[in-house]
Design a protein around this motif. Structure first.
Motif, PDB file in Angstrom:
ATOM      1  N   SER A  46      39.922  24.952  28.702  1.00 33.11           N
ATOM      2  CA  SER A  46      38.855  25.924  28.934  1.00 33.11           C
ATOM      3  C   SER A  46      39.461  27.204  29.480  1.00 33.11           C
ATOM      4  CB  SER A  46      37.829  25.382  29.944  1.00 33.11           C
ATOM      5  OG  SER A  46      38.404  25.312  31.244  1.00 33.11           O
ATOM      6  N   LEU A  47      38.665  28.273  29.476  1.00 34.46           N
ATOM      7  CA  LEU A  47      39.108  29.546  30.038  1.00 34.46           C
ATOM      8  C   LEU A  47      39.342  29.418  31.535  1.00 34.46           C
ATOM      9  CD1 LEU A  47      39.644  32.586  29.590  1.00 34.46           C
ATOM     10  CD2 LEU A  47      37.202  32.983  30.012  1.00 34.46           C
ATOM     11  N   THR A  48      38.519  28.633  32.211  1.00 32.15           N
ATOM     12  CA  THR A  48      38.672  28.441  33.654  1.00 32.15           C
ATOM     13  C   THR A  48      40.007  27.779  33.981  1.00 32.15           C
ATOM     14  OG1 THR A  48      36.273  28.203  33.877  1.00 32.15           O
ATOM     15  CG2 THR A  48      37.613  27.464  35.720  1.00 32.15           C
ATOM     16  N   VAL A  49      40.376  26.773  33.191  1.00 31.23           N
ATOM     17  CA  VAL A  49      41.653  26.101  33.406  1.00 31.23           C
ATOM     18  C   VAL A  49      42.814  27.049  33.132  1.00 31.23           C
ATOM     19  CG1 VAL A  49      43.166  24.242  32.602  1.00 31.23           C
ATOM     20  CG2 VAL A  49      40.735  23.798  32.964  1.00 31.23           C
ATOM     21  N   LEU A  50      42.699  27.855  32.084  1.00 28.06           N
ATOM     22  CA  LEU A  50      43.726  28.856  31.793  1.00 28.06           C
ATOM     23  C   LEU A  50      43.915  29.793  32.973  1.00 28.06           C
ATOM     24  CD1 LEU A  50      45.603  30.638  30.048  1.00 28.06           C
ATOM     25  CD2 LEU A  50      43.538  31.708  29.110  1.00 28.06           C
ATOM     26  N   GLN A  51      42.815  30.323  33.484  1.00 29.67           N
ATOM     27  CA  GLN A  51      42.897  31.244  34.619  1.00 29.67           C
ATOM     28  C   GLN A  51      43.543  30.575  35.827  1.00 29.67           C
ATOM     29  OE1 GLN A  51      39.170  33.024  35.739  1.00 29.67           O
ATOM     30  NE2 GLN A  51      39.971  33.809  37.679  1.00 29.67           N
ATOM     31  N   GLY A  52      43.125  29.347  36.104  1.00 27.35           N
ATOM     32  CA  GLY A  52      43.686  28.642  37.241  1.00 27.35           C
ATOM     33  C   GLY A  52      45.169  28.375  37.079  1.00 27.35           C
ATOM     34  N   ALA A  53      45.591  27.996  35.871  1.00 35.81           N
ATOM     35  CA  ALA A  53      46.996  27.685  35.631  1.00 35.81           C
ATOM     36  C   ALA A  53      47.885  28.910  35.797  1.00 35.81           C
ATOM     37  CB  ALA A  53      47.170  27.098  34.238  1.00 35.81           C
ATOM     38  N   LEU A  54      47.422  30.056  35.302  1.00 36.58           N
ATOM     39  CA  LEU A  54      48.223  31.272  35.388  1.00 36.58           C
ATOM     40  C   LEU A  54      48.377  31.779  36.817  1.00 36.58           C
ATOM     41  CD1 LEU A  54      47.047  33.363  32.289  1.00 36.58           C
ATOM     42  CD2 LEU A  54      48.956  31.769  32.479  1.00 36.58           C
ATOM     43  N   SER A  55      47.519  31.289  37.707  1.00 36.73           N
ATOM     44  CA  SER A  55      47.574  31.744  39.093  1.00 36.73           C
ATOM     45  C   SER A  55      48.388  30.831  40.000  1.00 36.73           C
ATOM     46  CB  SER A  55      46.147  31.860  39.656  1.00 36.73           C
ATOM     47  OG  SER A  55      45.556  30.582  39.791  1.00 36.73           O
ATOM     48  N   THR A  56      48.874  29.710  39.459  1.00 32.59           N
ATOM     49  CA  THR A  56      49.564  28.746  40.308  1.00 32.59           C
ATOM     50  C   THR A  56      51.012  29.159  40.562  1.00 32.59           C
ATOM     51  OG1 THR A  56      50.283  27.408  38.424  1.00 32.59           O
ATOM     52  CG2 THR A  56      48.149  26.862  39.425  1.00 32.59           C
ATOM     53  N   LYS A  73      50.220  41.456  21.572  1.00 32.42           N
ATOM     54  CA  LYS A  73      48.793  41.213  21.397  1.00 32.42           C
ATOM     55  C   LYS A  73      48.462  39.834  21.953  1.00 32.42           C
ATOM     56  CE  LYS A  73      47.924  44.101  17.338  1.00 32.42           C
ATOM     57  NZ  LYS A  73      47.377  44.155  15.956  1.00 32.42           N
ATOM     58  N   VAL A  74      47.392  39.772  22.717  1.00 31.66           N
ATOM     59  CA  VAL A  74      46.941  38.506  23.287  1.00 31.66           C
ATOM     60  C   VAL A  74      45.503  38.273  22.848  1.00 31.66           C
ATOM     61  CG1 VAL A  74      46.489  37.207  25.386  1.00 31.66           C
ATOM     62  CG2 VAL A  74      48.470  38.754  25.284  1.00 31.66           C
ATOM     63  N   TYR A  75      45.276  37.196  22.131  1.00 27.75           N
ATOM     64  CA  TYR A  75      43.933  36.800  21.724  1.00 27.75           C
ATOM     65  C   TYR A  75      43.488  35.635  22.605  1.00 27.75           C
ATOM     66  CZ  TYR A  75      44.201  39.528  17.364  1.00 27.75           C
ATOM     67  OH  TYR A  75      44.292  40.537  16.444  1.00 27.75           O
ATOM     68  N   VAL A  76      42.394  35.820  23.318  1.00 28.14           N
ATOM     69  CA  VAL A  76      41.776  34.731  24.073  1.00 28.14           C
ATOM     70  C   VAL A  76      40.535  34.336  23.286  1.00 28.14           C
ATOM     71  CG1 VAL A  76      40.838  33.987  26.283  1.00 28.14           C
ATOM     72  CG2 VAL A  76      42.627  35.740  26.217  1.00 28.14           C
ATOM     73  N   THR A  77      40.571  33.188  22.641  1.00 30.01           N
ATOM     74  CA  THR A  77      39.552  32.853  21.655  1.00 30.01           C
ATOM     75  C   THR A  77      39.020  31.448  21.834  1.00 30.01           C
ATOM     76  OG1 THR A  77      41.140  31.960  20.056  1.00 30.01           O
ATOM     77  CG2 THR A  77      40.721  34.335  19.972  1.00 30.01           C
ATOM     78  N   GLU A  78      37.939  31.184  21.135  1.00 35.04           N
ATOM     79  CA  GLU A  78      37.452  29.821  20.942  1.00 35.04           C
ATOM     80  C   GLU A  78      37.450  29.551  19.451  1.00 35.04           C
ATOM     81  OE1 GLU A  78      33.522  29.347  22.376  1.00 35.04           O
ATOM     82  OE2 GLU A  78      32.750  31.187  21.462  1.00 35.04           O
ATOM     83  N   PHE A 220      43.309  15.388  35.736  1.00 38.23           N
ATOM     84  CA  PHE A 220      43.174  15.688  37.161  1.00 38.23           C
ATOM     85  C   PHE A 220      43.649  17.098  37.498  1.00 38.23           C
ATOM     86  CE2 PHE A 220      42.977  11.019  37.385  1.00 38.23           C
ATOM     87  CZ  PHE A 220      41.847  10.883  38.181  1.00 38.23           C
ATOM     88  N   ILE A 221      44.689  17.569  36.809  1.00 37.15           N
ATOM     89  CA  ILE A 221      45.113  18.957  37.018  1.00 37.15           C
ATOM     90  C   ILE A 221      44.025  19.913  36.589  1.00 37.15           C
ATOM     91  CG2 ILE A 221      46.718  20.743  36.243  1.00 37.15           C
ATOM     92  CD1 ILE A 221      48.903  18.679  36.204  1.00 37.15           C
ATOM     93  N   GLY A 222      43.367  19.604  35.467  1.00 35.94           N
ATOM     94  CA  GLY A 222      42.269  20.451  34.993  1.00 35.94           C
ATOM     95  C   GLY A 222      41.147  20.539  36.002  1.00 35.94           C
ATOM     96  N   ILE A 223      40.786  19.403  36.619  1.00 33.53           N
ATOM     97  CA  ILE A 223      39.736  19.394  37.643  1.00 33.53           C
ATOM     98  C   ILE A 223      40.153  20.262  38.832  1.00 33.53           C
ATOM     99  CG2 ILE A 223      38.560  17.968  39.349  1.00 33.53           C
ATOM    100  CD1 ILE A 223      38.513  15.722  37.318  1.00 33.53           C
ATOM    101  N   ALA A 224      41.414  20.123  39.270  1.00 34.12           N
ATOM    102  CA  ALA A 224      41.894  20.893  40.415  1.00 34.12           C
ATOM    103  C   ALA A 224      41.886  22.389  40.120  1.00 34.12           C
ATOM    104  CB  ALA A 224      43.303  20.436  40.791  1.00 34.12           C
ATOM    105  N   LEU A 225      42.271  22.767  38.918  1.00 31.78           N
ATOM    106  CA  LEU A 225      42.311  24.186  38.572  1.00 31.78           C
ATOM    107  C   LEU A 225      40.910  24.772  38.448  1.00 31.78           C
ATOM    108  CD1 LEU A 225      45.208  24.192  35.958  1.00 31.78           C
ATOM    109  CD2 LEU A 225      45.279  25.018  38.307  1.00 31.78           C
ATOM    110  N   ARG A 226      39.974  23.997  37.906  1.00 29.23           N
ATOM    111  CA  ARG A 226      38.585  24.474  37.854  1.00 29.23           C
ATOM    112  C   ARG A 226      38.048  24.695  39.255  1.00 29.23           C
ATOM    113  NH1 ARG A 226      38.596  20.657  33.518  1.00 29.23           N
ATOM    114  NH2 ARG A 226      38.039  21.607  31.518  1.00 29.23           N
ATOM    115  N   PHE A 227      38.322  23.768  40.142  1.00 32.79           N
ATOM    116  CA  PHE A 227      37.879  23.897  41.535  1.00 32.79           C
ATOM    117  C   PHE A 227      38.484  25.146  42.174  1.00 32.79           C
ATOM    118  CE2 PHE A 227      38.355  23.188  46.075  1.00 32.79           C
ATOM    119  CZ  PHE A 227      37.079  22.783  46.435  1.00 32.79           C
TER     120      PHE A 227
END
Length: 233
Positions: A46-56, A73-78, A220-227
Motif C-alpha cells: 500500500s501507499l502507507t507502507v511505502l511511506q513508512g518504509a522510506l522513512s525508516t 521519473k517516479v510513477y506512484v500507481t495502482e 508484521f512489518i507492514g502493520i508496524a509501518l502503517r501504525f
C-alpha cells in the motif's frame, strides 16, 4: 535489498534496449530521452507502507544509501485489472513501457479504458497502471528525505506496458499494431509529454519467491509501518 525488506512483493528491472542492442521499430510513441537507461518496478502492499518504509532508519542505511543512478521519473500507481498476470520468467523477455500524459484529465480514464480493451484484444500480456493522485505536500512527505526528488514524481495519467517473450515477438507485434495503437493514443494522450521506452525484462523477485518467513515477516512489518505513518509521522 528488495527481498530483505520483507514487504515488497515484486521487483522487476531492466536495461533499455538501445543501451545494449538495437531498439524496436514502429513503437506507438517514438523513443526519446536518450539519458534514460533503465527502469525498476517495485510492488508495495500500500501507499502507507511505502511511506513508512522510506522513512525508516533501516531503509536509509540500506537502499537509501545505495544510490547508483539518478531517478528521472517516479510513477506512484495502482494497477488496474490486478487479476491479470502479465509476467514472464524468461531471460529474453522484453517490456515496452508507455508513459501517458492526458489530453483531457476529465475524459482520460474513460478513453483509456476503451483503449485498454483494444490492447487486451491484441496482447494478452498488457497491463496499465494509474497514477495515484498526490498533492505537493504529500509528495514531499513521502519522498522529501529520499534520493527520489519530489519534482520527478509524475502526478497525472499513468503508464501501460506490453511484455513479450522475445525481442522478435515484440518487433513482430509493433510491426503489425504499432500504427493502430498510435492512432488510439491520438484520441486521449498528449504525445509531446508522453514517453515510450523498450527494456529487457528481468523479474528479480516475485510472489513465488516469497516463502513462509517472508510472508509472515512482511505482514508484521507492514502493520508496524502503517501504525507509524498513521499515528506518528
Amino acid at each position: 535489498m528488495a527481498k530483505t525488506l520483507g514487504i515488497i512483493t515484486k521487483y522487476i528491472q531492466g536495461l533499455r534496449l538501445s543501451a545494449n542492442k538495437d531498439s524496436l521499430l514502429h513503437l506507438p510513441i517514438p523513443e526519446a530521452d536518450t539519458f534514460v537507461h533503465s527502469f525498476a518496478q517495485l510492488t508495495w502492499p500500500s501507499l502507507t507502507v511505502l511511506q513508512g518504509a522510506l522513512s525508516t532508519e533501516g531503509y536509509q542505511k540500506s537502499a537509501g544509501s545505495h544510490v547508483f543512478a539518478i531517478p528521472l521519473k517516479v510513477y506512484v500507481t495502482e494497477k488496474l485489472n490486478p487479476a491479470i498476470e502479465v509476467e514472464i520468467q524468461s531471460h529474453d523477455s522484453i517490456r515496452v513501457m508507455v508513459g501517458l500524459s492526458p489530453l483531457s484529465p476529465s475524459s482520460f480514464l474513460q478513453k483509456w479504458s476503451e483503449h485498454a480493451a483494444f490492447c487486451r484484444s491484441i496482447c494478452d500480456r498488457y497491463q496499465r497502471h494509474q497514477t495515484i493522485p498526490l498533492d505537493a505536500p504529500k509528495i514531499e512527505q513521502i519522498f522529501g528525505h529520499t534520493q527520489f526528488t519530489p519534482s520527478t514524481v509524475v502526478t497525472s495519467g499513468g503508464y501501460e506496458d506490453f511484455v513479450f517473450s522475445t525481442r522478435a515477438e515484440a518487433q513482430a507485434f509493433f510491426d503489425q499494431y504499432g500504427s493502430a495503437i498510435r492512432a488510439s493514443y491520438d484520441c486521449f494522450v498528449d504525445p509531446k509529454t508522453s514517453c515510450c521506452y523498450a527494456f529487457d525484462n528481468v523479474v528479480q523477485y516475485s510472489p513465488s519467491d516469497r516463502g513462509l518467513i517472508e510472508i509472515v515477516v512482511g505482514f508484521f512489518i507492514g502493520i508496524a509501518l502503517r501504525f507509524k505513518v498513521l499515528f506518528i509521522l
